[in-house]
Design an enzyme around this catalytic site. Structure first.
Site, PDB file in Angstrom:
ATOM      1  N   GLU A 129      46.005  46.791  33.117  1.00  0.00           N
ATOM      2  CA  GLU A 129      45.547  45.838  34.136  1.00  0.00           C
ATOM      3  C   GLU A 129      44.909  44.619  33.478  1.00  0.00           C
ATOM      4  O   GLU A 129      43.712  44.612  33.229  1.00  0.00           O
ATOM      5  CB  GLU A 129      44.559  46.514  35.083  1.00  0.00           C
ATOM      6  CG  GLU A 129      45.120  47.714  35.823  1.00  0.00           C
ATOM      7  CD  GLU A 129      44.114  48.333  36.785  1.00  0.00           C
ATOM      8  OE1 GLU A 129      43.266  47.591  37.338  1.00  0.00           O
ATOM      9  OE2 GLU A 129      44.176  49.556  36.979  1.00  0.00           O
ATOM     10  N   PHE A 130      45.694  43.609  33.266  1.00  0.00           N
ATOM     11  CA  PHE A 130      47.107  43.359  33.462  1.00  0.00           C
ATOM     12  C   PHE A 130      47.563  42.493  32.301  1.00  0.00           C
ATOM     13  O   PHE A 130      46.732  41.797  31.690  1.00  0.00           O
ATOM     14  CB  PHE A 130      47.379  42.598  34.780  1.00  0.00           C
ATOM     15  CG  PHE A 130      46.987  43.339  36.019  1.00  0.00           C
ATOM     16  CD1 PHE A 130      47.806  44.356  36.505  1.00  0.00           C
ATOM     17  CD2 PHE A 130      45.808  43.059  36.671  1.00  0.00           C
ATOM     18  CE1 PHE A 130      47.461  45.040  37.649  1.00  0.00           C
ATOM     19  CE2 PHE A 130      45.444  43.754  37.809  1.00  0.00           C
ATOM     20  CZ  PHE A 130      46.266  44.755  38.304  1.00  0.00           C
TER      21      PHE A 130
END
Length: 391
Positions: A134-135
């Site tokens: 993420e991310f």
């Protein structure tokens, strides 16, 4: 073609209280917690359980497995191996985005990381591995992600042949949309071809679309948003329009709500001005806590037809969340799109009788009324233009 799909969606939503879901994947993530051990999970409701999280070492790039973690992993898989109904288990791997970017950028670090994940999964009798990056933040990182997935799939296949065992599953948790249209790099897009070729599916995190970081209330996992593209509907369509096979998309469902403190208690709709977070840890409450809040405060509960979500408010406090009805509608919607299934974040946040996870049916007349509102919203969404089609 769009009209045909619309009919399918309306049919699925209309009869959702009368049909049993046939979705292949019914997943849930479990975070290690003494208050809710893996044995507390009602395995009749799920097909896949994700152990969250393992982390790679920032020096060796192998997964960190301490003695206590090894015990936890063993307990986890032994719990589900002892069940009568088969449950598929996966280890989910999470760390800060910077370390993932470093690992993915180099062939040698990728190999170390990949081999470690396979070794740990096999050692502790898991059926697969899940990447929770993420991310990725740049075009290079997206390209490195594509290469990581390609080499991971090749290593899994080679290990399967060498050991004569069924290949491990490979999945990934991803952003709610295929591209980061809300970021500073709006054209940044996931490597669709690599996802189609190398992962079994992606878990689309279709929640946390709004929260107390904003100065106005919003549906944290709204199916629609009449004011913007920040919605579950838009996110899923972006993945399909981007080229991902629908069966490789698994829709995320939150077992938690987001809270706000209203600026004016008399202004309490979606989009109402807020001054910060409301009750709960960092403006978040498990669904069971939301139910407790509603009961104790006598909160007003509103099902919002425009967004396909539910919220409640009492005094200056406001909570946006999903309930059994909105989840049932979403599952019917996902079935109409031929998605691979759904998953929940996270175990222990539902009520003790699993009201959301069982997609409670409630009163038939009440559900018919709500579904009628959702149908009208679907009709509006699909009548906007031919650009609304999933095809």
């Amino acid at each position: 073609m769009a009209a045909t799909l619309l009919n399918l969606i309306i049919c699925a939503v209309t009869v959702l209280w009368a049909i049993a879901t046939t979705t292949a994947i019914k997943g849930i993530y479990w975070l290690e917690q003494p208050e809710f051990p893996p044995s507390a999970i009602n395995t009749s409701l799920f097909t896949h359980v994700f152990y969250a999280f393992l982390q790679p070492n920032n020096k060796t790039y192998e997964l960190n497995i301490s003695d206590s973690t090894a015990t936890s992993l063993t307990t986890f898989t032994n719990t589900f191996r002892a069940k009568t109904a088969p449950i598929t288990t996966l280890i989910s791997i999470n760390t800060d985005a910077t370390l993932f970017a470093l690992i993915a950028s180099n062939p040698s670090t990728r190999a170390i990381f990949i081999n470690s994940t396979i070794h740990v999964a096999r050692t502790f009798h898991f059926h697969g591995v899940d990447l929770d990056w993420e991310f990725p933040q740049t075009f290079d990182q997206m390209n490195h992600l594509a290469q990581l997935l390609h080499e991971w799939r090749a290593a899994i296949a080679a290990e399967s042949v060498a050991t004569c065992r069924k290949p491990l599953l490979l999945t990934a948790a991803v952003y709610f949309a295929a591209n980061f249209f809300l970021s500073k790099a709006p054209s940044l897009t996931y490597p669709i071809h690599s996802i189609n070729e190398n992962v079994d599916w992606v878990n689309v995190m279709a929640y946390d679309l709004h929260g107390s970081w904003s100065n106005k209330t919003g549906a944290p996992a709204g199916l629609f948003d009449p004011e913007s593209n920040v919605s579950v509907d838009f996110g899923l369509r972006s993945w399909i329009q981007g080229g991902v096979h629908p069966e490789k998309l698994v829709m995320g469902l939150p077992l938690f709500g987001r809270t706000w403190q209203l600026r004016d208690p008399n202004v309490h709709g979606i989009g109402a001005p807020a001054v910060g977070s409301g009750p709960g840890l960092d403006g978040a409450m498990g669904f069971f806590q939301v139910m407790d809040f509603n009961n104790k405060t006598g909160a007003r509960v509103v099902h919002d037809m425009e967004t396909g979500s539910v919220y409640s408010y009492s005094g200056s406090y406001w909570v946006g969340y999903d309930d059994p009805l909105t989840v049932a509608v979403k599952v019917g919607y996902a079935q109409a799109l031929s998605l691979g299934g759904y998953f929940f974040w996270a175990a222990g946040l539902d009520t003790t009788d699993w009201k959301i996870s069982t997609k409670g049916k409630g009163n038939l007349k009440y559900i018919q009324k709500i579904v009628s509102g959702f149908q009208n919203n679907l009709l509006k969404e699909f009548s906007k233009s031919e650009k609304s089609t999933f095809l």
